[in-house]
Structures are given as C-alpha cells and as structure tokens.
Design a protein around this motif. Structure first.
Motif, PDB file in Angstrom:
ATOM      1  N   UNK A   1       0.865  -1.173   0.000  1.00 17.48           N
ATOM      2  CA  UNK A   1       0.000   0.000   0.000  1.00 17.48           C
ATOM      3  C   UNK A   1       0.911   1.236   0.000  1.00 17.48           C
TER       4      UNK A   1
ATOM      5  N   UNK B   1       1.112   4.062   1.107  1.00 16.59           N
ATOM      6  CA  UNK B   1       1.426   4.781   2.341  1.00 16.59           C
ATOM      7  C   UNK B   1       2.536   4.094   3.147  1.00 16.59           C
ATOM      8  N   UNK B   2       2.885   2.860   2.777  1.00 17.79           N
ATOM      9  CA  UNK B   2       3.925   2.127   3.499  1.00 17.79           C
ATOM     10  C   UNK B   2       5.247   2.116   2.729  1.00 17.79           C
TER      11      UNK B   2
ATOM     12  N   UNK C   1       8.894   6.837   3.990  1.00 17.73           N
ATOM     13  CA  UNK C   1       8.568   7.106   5.399  1.00 17.73           C
ATOM     14  C   UNK C   1       9.806   7.092   6.295  1.00 17.73           C
TER      15      UNK C   1
ATOM     16  N   UNK D   1       2.791  11.199   3.350  1.00 12.75           N
ATOM     17  CA  UNK D   1       1.374  11.158   3.708  1.00 12.75           C
ATOM     18  C   UNK D   1       0.601  12.252   2.971  1.00 12.75           C
TER      19      UNK D   1
ATOM     20  N   UNK E   1      -2.428  11.414   0.513  1.00 15.36           N
ATOM     21  CA  UNK E   1      -3.776  11.988   0.670  1.00 15.36           C
ATOM     22  C   UNK E   1      -4.263  12.598  -0.647  1.00 15.36           C
TER      23      UNK E   1
ATOM     24  N   UNK F   1      -5.175   9.872  -2.924  1.00 10.79           N
ATOM     25  CA  UNK F   1      -6.452   9.274  -2.539  1.00 10.79           C
ATOM     26  C   UNK F   1      -7.607  10.118  -3.066  1.00 10.79           C
TER      27      UNK F   1
ATOM     28  N   UNK G   1       0.143  -4.210  -3.919  1.00 10.49           N
ATOM     29  CA  UNK G   1       0.539  -5.616  -3.851  1.00 10.49           C
ATOM     30  C   UNK G   1       0.682  -6.226  -5.236  1.00 10.49           C
TER      31      UNK G   1
ATOM     32  N   UNK H   1       0.557 -10.167  -6.131  1.00  9.03           N
ATOM     33  CA  UNK H   1       1.268 -10.995  -5.152  1.00  9.03           C
ATOM     34  C   UNK H   1       0.332 -11.820  -4.279  1.00  9.03           C
ATOM     35  N   UNK H   2      -0.963 -11.574  -4.379  1.00 11.78           N
ATOM     36  CA  UNK H   2      -1.926 -12.392  -3.624  1.00 11.78           C
ATOM     37  C   UNK H   2      -2.441 -13.537  -4.487  1.00 11.78           C
TER      38      UNK H   2
ATOM     39  N   UNK I   1      11.549  -3.814   0.937  1.00 11.15           N
ATOM     40  CA  UNK I   1      11.104  -3.817  -0.461  1.00 11.15           C
ATOM     41  C   UNK I   1      12.130  -3.192  -1.404  1.00 11.15           C
TER      42      UNK I   1
ATOM     43  N   UNK J   1       7.646   2.745  11.404  1.00 13.52           N
ATOM     44  CA  UNK J   1       7.027   3.937  10.812  1.00 13.52           C
ATOM     45  C   UNK J   1       6.137   3.635   9.610  1.00 13.52           C
ATOM     46  N   UNK J   2       6.118   2.386   9.130  1.00 12.81           N
ATOM     47  CA  UNK J   2       5.293   2.113   7.946  1.00 12.81           C
ATOM     48  C   UNK J   2       4.015   1.366   8.297  1.00 12.81           C
TER      49      UNK J   2
ATOM     50  N   UNK K   1      -5.248 -13.011   4.001  1.00 12.04           N
ATOM     51  CA  UNK K   1      -4.728 -13.325   2.671  1.00 12.04           C
ATOM     52  C   UNK K   1      -3.997 -14.659   2.756  1.00 12.04           C
TER      53      UNK K   1
ATOM     54  N   UNK L   1      -0.609 -12.440   6.958  1.00  9.79           N
ATOM     55  CA  UNK L   1      -0.863 -11.311   6.064  1.00  9.79           C
ATOM     56  C   UNK L   1      -2.377 -11.122   5.913  1.00  9.79           C
TER      57      UNK L   1
ATOM     58  N   UNK M   1      -8.032   1.965   4.514  1.00 10.33           N
ATOM     59  CA  UNK M   1      -7.790   3.079   3.584  1.00 10.33           C
ATOM     60  C   UNK M   1      -9.103   3.578   2.987  1.00 10.33           C
TER      61      UNK M   1
ATOM     62  N   UNK N   1      -9.955  12.463   3.802  1.00 10.27           N
ATOM     63  CA  UNK N   1      -8.771  12.817   4.589  1.00 10.27           C
ATOM     64  C   UNK N   1      -7.687  13.410   3.696  1.00 10.27           C
ATOM     65  N   UNK N   2      -7.957  14.619   3.218  1.00 12.26           N
ATOM     66  CA  UNK N   2      -6.954  15.362   2.438  1.00 12.26           C
ATOM     67  C   UNK N   2      -7.294  16.844   2.491  1.00 12.26           C
TER      68      UNK N   2
END
Lengths: 661, 287
Positions: A35, A37-38, A42, A137, A141, A144, A157, A178-179, A210, B94-95, B136, B140, B147, B155-156
């Motif tokens: 995702x 955001x990860x 960061x 972030x 946002x 998004x 993913x 990947x799923x 990653x 942090x992630x 999954x 996982x 989200x 949220x922006x």
C-alpha cells in the motif's frame, strides 16, 4: 481507452508524478509492492532542503544550493538538472505546505529551519523527526483524492516484472498480483519507474525490505542503461540488527560519543584483538579500550567527518577483525555523559536504540557499524538543457556571495521537454532514487526527498507532453497489436513455472534463495562499500559469478499458487545479481576515488579520465554489464577540489558533515 | 521522549514495561525460543498452528525470527513446511506493515524483541494474524478497508492544484504540534483490532455503514483543524454523522491503549463527537 500512464512505485517520486499527471487530465495506473502509504520514503527523518526567505536575506540563494549539491556530489552530477532542482525547491516546499504537511513552526508561525550538513545556511525544512513520512502522507492523501475521482487507479501488492517494449518504445508493463499470483500485461503510453534504491543488494542496509533494486534491474536487463552504479552512500553510524540496520544520528558523536573497541596495546604502540572482545563493555578496563578515532585523529577525535569515520570503523572490523565480539560492530559510548543531559539532548534518538536493541544507551555503550544507505546511481536518464549557459563554467560559488543569476523556471532544464528524465528507452522514465541524476558521487543530507518530489512535479509534465506530442500521439498503446504483451506475459509465466517446478523439500544452501541472498549481501558489503580495491573487486566478481550460477538453479521451498512470497523473493534475488554485477564492474573500472567511491589503489580524484558518467549496459550474452564512461555536463561550475572532510590542524571546528540522514 | 532518568519506566504500562526490561536483562543469546504461528493457506481455508524452534541472536525481533524460519522451515515435530507468509516494510515502526497479534496483543512485529516476550530457554511466543481484516495468507491480512475509511472522511486538504501559488497558511507552533502528533498515524490498524465496535466485514458493500474506526475519526479531526482542510469540514462531519459514524464508538478506550504512536485517539473521538452534535443541531434548525 483514453491515454494512460503507468507509474511503478508509490513512494514520494511515484505519488508526486501520479498527482501531477492525473491533474493534467491523464489516467494513471499506479503499481506498488505495498500500500503506497507504506513506501520507503517514510524512513527519511531529517528534512528537505530549499532556499527560503530567511536564508536568502542572509545571502543564500538557489544558486548556492545548486553549487553545494554539485560540490557535495564531487562534480559527478550533470549540472543543468541540479540547477533546475535547486531553483524549484522553494516552490516544492510551498506546495507541500499547502497540502497540509505539519512543518515545524517558529513562534510567529513561519516554517522553522535547521542546519544540515554541506551548508552554512539554515535551509532544511522539517516535520518532527519523520519528515519523509509526513511528505509521503501529504501526497498519499492527494493521490487518494484523485483515486476517489477515478483519475488514479491503484494496483497495490502488484509486483512489476518488466516493461513491455515494442519498436524500441515502452508501451506497458507486465506485473503480478502478489496475492492471487495472476500475471498480466497492462498497456500504457508511458511508464514511469519510481522504484527507489537497491539497499537489499547489500543484504542488510538502512533500506526497507522492499528496496531490492529488482524493478530497476528488470528495466536494465530489458535495455535501459544504468548510470554510476558504483556510487553507493554508506552512513557511518547505524544500529546493527539481524533484520536491518537502523540509522543512528550523527548527533550522538556530536554530543560527546566516543568510539572504541576492546583491544590490547602492544609494546610498539599497535593494538591487537582483545581476548574477551565480547565481554560486558563495563568490565573492560580503560587501558584495554582502543579509542581508534581519537588515537588516529588527535585533533578531531570522534567528530571526524563521516567518510573518515566510516572508513576507519570498517577498517578496524573488516581488515583487523577487532569488532566487538568478533562481529562487525564498534562501541559508540555515551555512558560517561550525564544521563540527564543525554535525555534532554538526544532523548528521541536514544529511544530508538533502546526500542530495537533493548539496551539503554545512557547506561550501556551502543554497538554501531556503517550501513549502506542510499544509491546515487540508478537508471540513466536524459534532459534538455535550459536557458542558463554561461560562455565558460564559473569557479566554485563563495558561500554567501551574490548569486550570478536570479532563479527562474527553465534555466537548468527546459520545462516540459519530453526527454527530461527519460531513460534511453523511449517512453520509459525514471524518477526519484532510481534515477541516477542529481546526486553525482555523493548525496547531501536532506536532498533526497527534494529530488523525489522535483522529478515527479517537474518531469511529470514531460510525460504529459510525451503523450501529447510524442510517439503515443501517433500510435497510442491501445491500438498496438497484442503480441508484444502476450509474449511478455508468456515469458514471465515461463519463468514463474520454472521456479515453481524447482520446489524441493530439501533446501540445500547451494540453491536456497535465502542463503544466496545472504552470501550476496556479505560479499557486496565487504567488497563494494567503503573501501574498494582492484584485487578485492575481482574476487567479488568471481563470487558473483558463482552466485549467478547457483541462482540460475535456485530451488524454492513453497510451490503455492496463492500468495507465494518465496517465489517473488527468489525472483528478486536473481535480478539483484545483475545490479550487484553492475556495481562491482563500475567499481573496478572507475580507477580513481570520488565521493562515496574510494579505491585504496587509486586514492585521488582523476578528472582527466573520470569526470564522466559510468554507463552500464546489460550484455545478454555474458549476463553482465558492459561499462563505458560517457561525457557529462559540467558547463556551469568548474570542478574544484572537494576539501571538506580534510582535517584542518589550525582550527578546532570541522566543516559540517556532508550528510546527516 | 525519554521522560524518566532511571531505568524504571513510568506511565500506564509501567508494570508491563518493567517486566519486559527485566526479561531483557536476563535473556541469554543463543537460547531456543518456540515461535508458535497461526497459519492459513488462504481465504476460506482452515487455520492450523505450527511451532518452530528459533536460536536467538542479539537484539532479535519477531521479523528476524521469521526470517530465520524462512531459511529452513521445519516445525518442532520435524515436519518440513513452507516459509511463513507475513507483511513487512520499514522495520523501524514507521510504515505499519508488519502489524500482527503477538501473545494476544496487537502490535508491530519489527519492534517486538524476543528477549522481552520469551526471555527463557524454551519459552514460546505466539503470532496470529489480525482478526478484524480478511486473511490473505498466514499472518498477512488485507487492510484495504482501513484506507477506504480514509476516503469516507475525505482525509486530504483540497488544494487548488500543484501550480506555484505561494506558501500554505501560517500556523501556530502549538497547533503544529497537535497536528503532527495526529499525523503520525501510520494506518497500522492496531486501534481497529482492539476495538469492540470494529468487526471483520468481508462484504465491501457494508463498509460504508460499518463503524469507521478511531484512525479515520482522528484523520477527520486532523483535516478539520487545517485552515484549508476545513473547507471540507461539513462533508467529513456528515460522514461521521451517519451509520458507522462517531456515535457507534462504545467508549471502550482500547484504541488509545494500543496505539504505537500514542496518538490521542479518544480525544479525537470526543472532539469529533462534539462537532457532529453541534453540526446536527445546526442542520436541524436550518432545515
């Protein structure tokens, strides 16, 4: 189907590009291993550099930021793109400010600034100790928001397996979920790679799990050139961990931290390994502590510049085998300082150490070691020079002097030109850390976040114009025959099938992907980081040859057709070997020392021969790199000796360290 | 921040933290720890337990234990199995990727040291996937709903585009400190796992009417505090007014206890609760 752009990677560069391109009215398909955001952005802590009003009124300028970046990179970066980046920096800060990034504030409510390595002016904007997280972030946002409006489609993913190239042009990608493990091709009129660095080639680094470099490797193996692969930044103080190496800020040394290893002093004044090197450090008497930095650099002691600290720590552990407990680590000791003082000055960073190591550095010496941190090299990209072209290069800018030009858009690079940050493959762009531009042979602290955002926001328009005026305007991807896509899917499916068929219940280290990766990391860290030499690099190439052979016979321990992480990992390990090879080959052939690249057998910089870009081209026959040195752009500033880091015996104060995080 | 100068931790988790610190001091490198993992091959498949032996290294966390297992996945019964599937990223907390349930409590696995949880030879540490999200495989889970709920509250900051339009609004440092703290939310989902009102919902069509969660309420407050973000304040309150909104919070206060970033989630819920009440009165009298 309207015109579409694929962005691979959802870190700062990828999200900035997605927002910019979506805003221009094009549809964006955004691919990410995680995702967005990860993403690894960061992890950036320190801040983001830009000229600002306070610094400007003190004599700073965008031009000086440009000069610092070129100088910091030891003149290996093409200069026009760096100028444009520095010129754009203030507007990038403004934009992120408007997006709501909680930048630290002054009492009057303006954005606060901090001093950072490589500059005498406060020009680093920051949001607490997690600037990268906060910038990411803000863009997450905004992305998004476009996602809600249907302008950005996320494929999280999904792993990028390779570009689809048709008639010499990138017209889409092949990717795998990947799923579900579904492999499919996606058509696009342009592909933007924003896939970050390759720290995992070194096994453990400060990078996220990653950051394998596999995506860049897949482009490189498909014909994209790789620039300056040998330029890998190593940070002197990181916390060793069995899973990753976490950064320990240099301020620990600044606040009095002493670096030592247990040792026995011989009659001739040399030190040898301590018999109880792994004993509780508090039990080692004072005369059996080898404060090697203080001994070798009496004037500066522990606050020698970072490249020297890095090399000395490395030397003690790797060449002399004197690391604590026989491992690659030395003590960074603050226990002689008042705990109250330490808590006030270093609380936040000491807490990180305690959280992950379990020891309180106020009472127990920290164990640290240099760690691979950032890749200046990456996919080779082009640009169109802007309007500033002095008749001859100027001498190095004097800090605080009047800038020769007032910053304006288009001086460094021509805005919107379709080749800006495009690789040698038409329609295939590279943004952010995976792009080799901007940082030359060494990156300045707090310039990484800037280059990611700049690429996305500035060169995002180049992608838009490429769709409008370039090849896709005449032959859009949607009208192309399906064969190149089908062929690419088939090739990737075959590769997957071969890997799945290799599954064995007996994971021999010989062909076990985890073992191969571990050995790769150990070898690359020993041969291709801090101290390099021809002899050692040749040994490294031999080892890489062995690993390549073993990786071609790799055997998995899981044949699941659903969410098979081992498959993805093994495939990445295979592809990481091609990046490792390019790093090693570039390191061998650059017979000089420059920036992060230090050769014991060629300790000086050699501009006559090597003020050139290393270009690695993949050779399918040898499955390795062909290295060439190409002319580069140094038409704005004349190369000068890069002197910071040199010990100045007349002064007590060192120059600022070149980089902080 | 380190607030205490002795080794004794303070605060609501003092006892637990003190126990962990004691464990850490006594733990010996090279001991054997049992890692008990709840495994599942995929959605709709039955779960099973597998236990692995791990030889500890200095400072070993759950991630490196799982990595050690992946290199040679053999259970304590000697059965050859597949490497455990799990999600991770930064490994620096942090992630938010590597969140799972460890010894019954949700947290990030990267910052979970084996010495803290399994200090003695032969101790067992138990790993389970988060239970509030669809599985999954193994550890996982699919946190897409988390989200999705950020989209529900918009949220922006609705900026006018990426053109060069000068700086954003000035902000008092005290406000920045509050926003920064709230903005550290890494969408890990600990607050949702611990929440009695937030339940597993595989049916996406029900997401918009199921409890939105503390993380999203906090984000609504964050953006309603921002000078430009306020532009969408009413739309955010609307999203929090309906079914699954802020009034679904049962005030268990579990969220704030498990938040790894110590975000004042209950304060955010209370603030948005008041704002929603005020907004609904305003609406009522206007209509």
């Amino acid at each position: 189907m309207a015109q579409r752009v694929i962005v691979v990677g959802g870190g700062l560069a990828g999200l900035a590009a997605s927002v910019r391109i979506a805003e221009a009215g094009l549809s964006v398909d955004l691919f990410s291993l995680v995702p967005v955001k990860r993403s690894h952005s960061v992890c950036a802590q320190g801040g983001i550099n830009a000229c600002n009003e306070v610094a400007r009124q003190q004599g700073y300028s965008e031009y000086e930021h440009f000069d610092e970046t070129v100088y910091g990179g030891d003149f290996l970066a093409d200069q026009h793109p760096v100028l444009e980046m520095a010129n754009w920096a203030p507007r990038i800060i403004d934009l992120l400010d408007r997006m709501g990034v909680p930048f630290n504030r002054t009492s009057e409510g303006y954005r606060d600034l901090r001093l950072f390595g490589g500059s005498l002016f406060k020009r680093t904007h920051f949001a607490g100790a997690t600037t990268g997280q906060q910038l990411l972030y803000a863009l997450d946002e905004q992305t998004r928001r476009y996602e809600s409006e249907g302008k950005v489609t996320k494929y999280e993913y999904w792993e990028f397996l390779g570009p689809v190239i048709h008639d010499g042009r990138a017209v889409g990608i092949v990717a795998q979920d990947l799923r579900t493990m579904q492999i499919r091709a996606f058509r696009a009129d342009a592909v933007v790679m924003a896939t970050g660095g390759c720290g995992l080639v070194y096994g453990k680094s400060t990078n996220s799990i990653i950051c394998t470099g596999a995506a860049a490797a897949r482009c490189y193996q498909a014909g994209a050139w790789y620039g300056n692969p040998e330029m890998i930044q190593v940070h002197p103080t990181a916390i060793p961990g069995s899973d990753k190496l976490r950064l320990m800020s240099e301020s620990a040394r600044g606040e009095g931290g002493r670096v030592w290893v247990p040792g026995i002093k011989q009659a001739d004044g040399t030190w040898t390994k301590h018999p109880k090197t792994g004993a509780d450090p508090k039990t080692i008497p004072a005369n059996e502590r080898y404060y090697f930095l203080e001994e070798k650099y009496p004037a500066y002691g522990n606050i020698v510049p970072r490249d020297i600290a890095t090399r000395e720590i490395f030397d003690i552990c790797v060449n002399h085998g004197m690391g604590v407990a026989g491992e690659n680590q030395v003590y960074l000791d603050l226990t002689h300082r008042d705990p109250d003082y330490l808590a006030r000055k270093l609380g936040g960073i000491l807490e990180i150490y305690e959280k992950f190591v379990g020891d309180d550095p106020k009472f127990t010496p920290m164990r640290i070691f240099p760690a691979v941190h950032y890749s200046m090299g990456g996919l080779w990209t082009q640009f169109t020079k802007g309007s500033y072209n002095p008749s001859e290069p100027r001498t190095k800018h004097k800090s605080g002097a009047a800038a020769p030009i007032q910053a304006a858009v288009g001086q460094g690079m021509a805005y919107g030109e379709i080749n800006n940050m495009q690789t040698n493959v038409q329609g295939l762009y590279a943004f952010g850390e995976v792009n080799f531009a901007f940082h030359g042979a060494n990156r300045l602290g707090a310039n990484a976040l800037l280059s990611c955002l700049f690429d996305g926001l500035f060169s995002g328009m180049s992608v838009v114009n490429y769709l409008k005026d370039g090849a896709p305007s005449k032959a859009p991807a949607e009208g192309l025959p399906s064969q190149p896509y089908d062929d690419s899917v088939k090739a990737e499916q075959n590769r997957v099938n071969a890997l799945l068929n290799s599954v064995t219940p007996n994971a021999e280290p010989e062909t076990n992907p985890y073992a191969i990766h571990k050995e790769l990391g150990v070898e690359m860290t020993a041969a291709c980081t801090v101290v390099k030499s021809e002899a050692r690099l040749k040994q490294c190439l031999a080892k890489l040859g062995e690993l390549k052979d073993r990786a071609s016979r790799i055997r998995l321990g899981d044949n699941a057709s659903w969410t098979n992480q081992t498959l993805s990992y093994a495939r990445a390990v295979q592809d990481m070997l091609s990046v490792a090879d390019a790093i090693a080959q570039g390191s061998i052939q650059r017979k000089e020392s420059r920036g992060a690249h230090y050769r014991t057998d060629f300790p000086e910089r050699d501009d006559a021969q090597f003020l050139k870009t290393t270009v690695a081209r993949w050779d399918p026959a040898s499955r390795g790199a062909l290295i060439a040195f190409e002319e580069m752009d140094h038409t704005l500033i004349k190369p000068a000796a890069r002197t910071y880091g040199k010990v100045d015996k007349t002064s007590k104060k060192p120059e600022p360290a070149a980089s902080h995080t | 921040m380190i607030t205490s100068l002795t080794n004794a931790p303070a605060g609501p988790h003092a006892k637990e933290l003190a126990q962990r610190a004691a464990n850490r001091r006594n733990a010996k490198v090279g001991r054997t720890v049992m890692v008990k993992v709840q495994r599942c091959d995929g959605p709709g498949k039955a779960s099973r337990w597998e236990t692995f032996k791990v030889t500890t290294e200095r400072g070993m966390n759950v991630i490196s234990a799982l990595q050690q297992i992946a290199g040679n996945p053999v259970t304590t019964d000697g059965k050859k199995t597949t490497p455990v599937v799990w999600n991770s990223g930064c490994l620096e907390e942090v992630c938010g990727a590597c969140t799972m349930v460890i010894n019954g409590k949700v947290r990030q696995s990267c910052s979970c040291l084996l010495d803290d949880y399994a200090p003695n030879e032969g101790d067992t540490i138990t790993l389970e996937p988060m239970s509030k999200f669809p599985i999954i495989r193994d550890l996982w889970v699919d946190r897409e709903r988390l989200f999705h709920n950020l989209r529900r509250v918009k949220a922006w900051v609705p900026i006018d585009g990426t053109y060069n339009l000068g700086p954003g609004p000035r902000e008092h440092p005290k406000d920045q400190e509050i926003r920064y703290k709230m903005s550290e939310c890494m969408s890990c989902g600990c607050c949702l796992e611990a929440c009695p009102q937030f339940n597993l919902e595989a049916d996406e069509s029900k997401w918009d009417t199921s409890f939105i969660g503390a993380h999203a309420i906090n984000q609504a407050r964050l953006f309603n505090m921002h000078a430009t973000g306020k532009e969408l304040a009413m739309e955010r309150l609307d999203a929090l007014m309906g079914p699954g909104g802020v009034s679904d919070c049962g005030n268990a206060q579990n969220c704030v206890k498990v938040c790894p970033k110590s975000i004042p989630l209950t304060e955010s819920i209370a603030a948005m609760g008041r704002a929603v009440t005020l907004a609904s009165f305003t609406k009522f009298f206007r209509s």
